[in-house]
Design a protein around this motif. Structure first.
Motif, short mmCIF file in Angstrom:
data_model
loop_
_atom_site.label_atom_id
_atom_site.label_comp_id
_atom_site.label_asym_id
_atom_site.label_seq_id
_atom_site.Cartn_x
_atom_site.Cartn_y
_atom_site.Cartn_z
N ALA A 50 41.99 46.26 31.12
CA ALA A 50 40.71 46.09 30.43
C ALA A 50 40.66 46.94 29.16
O ALA A 50 40.22 46.48 28.10
CB ALA A 50 39.55 46.44 31.36
N LEU A 77 41.47 40.32 36.17
CA LEU A 77 40.20 40.35 35.46
C LEU A 77 39.61 38.96 35.46
O LEU A 77 40.30 37.97 35.18
CB LEU A 77 40.39 40.84 34.01
CG LEU A 77 40.05 42.31 33.79
CD1 LEU A 77 41.15 43.20 34.32
CD2 LEU A 77 39.80 42.58 32.34
N GLU A 81 34.19 39.42 33.37
CA GLU A 81 34.60 40.76 32.92
C GLU A 81 35.19 40.70 31.52
O GLU A 81 34.88 41.54 30.66
CB GLU A 81 35.62 41.35 33.90
CG GLU A 81 35.04 41.62 35.27
CD GLU A 81 36.10 41.91 36.32
OE1 GLU A 81 35.91 42.88 37.08
OE2 GLU A 81 37.11 41.17 36.38
N ILE A 85 33.83 42.55 28.13
CA ILE A 85 34.70 43.38 27.28
C ILE A 85 34.60 42.91 25.84
O ILE A 85 34.42 43.71 24.91
CB ILE A 85 36.15 43.34 27.79
CG1 ILE A 85 36.27 44.08 29.12
CG2 ILE A 85 37.11 43.91 26.75
CD1 ILE A 85 37.58 43.83 29.85
#
Length: 116
Positions: A50, A77, A81, A85
């Motif tokens: 991430a 991920l 998510e 981000i």
């Protein structure tokens, strides 16, 4: 496995032996640093993916983003998510664009209040 083809600039650097020597040293040091960062276990693999994706998005280089996006998806991920981000990165980019304008207004207001 075939060795990666050198970029044109890397090939041209070899025309200057001293520069080429420093470039080789730098490249090896960079590769060692990169491996140490990504092999370090302070962050779990999903968190590390991430953070790497976030950094790639900040660089805004499509090839790098694609590479880290693929790695992030392999490590689990989820789309939600990844979307968050990307949203955080976009917010930070917009914040960076806004800051100079805010600082300029504050600076000119400060000058306007100065006497003599």
């Amino acid at each position: 496995m075939a060795a990666a083809q050198q970029s044109v600039s890397t090939q041209l650097i070899q025309l200057a032996p001293t520069v080429g020597e420093h470039h080789s040293t730098f490249s090896k040091s960079y590769q060692d640093f990169f491996a140490a960062v990504f092999d370090h276990e302070a962050l779990d693999p999903k968190t590390r993916a991430a953070v790497a994706l976030c950094a790639a998005l900040m660089q805004d280089r499509e090839e790098t983003v694609r590479s880290f996006l693929a790695a992030a998806k392999r490590l689990g991920l989820k789309n939600e998510e990844i979307g968050q981000i990307a949203g955080i990165v976009e917010a930070m980019k917009l914040d960076a664009l806004q800051r100079p304008a805010v600082q300029a207004v504050a600076s000119s207001a400060k000058k306007a209040n100065t006497c003599c």
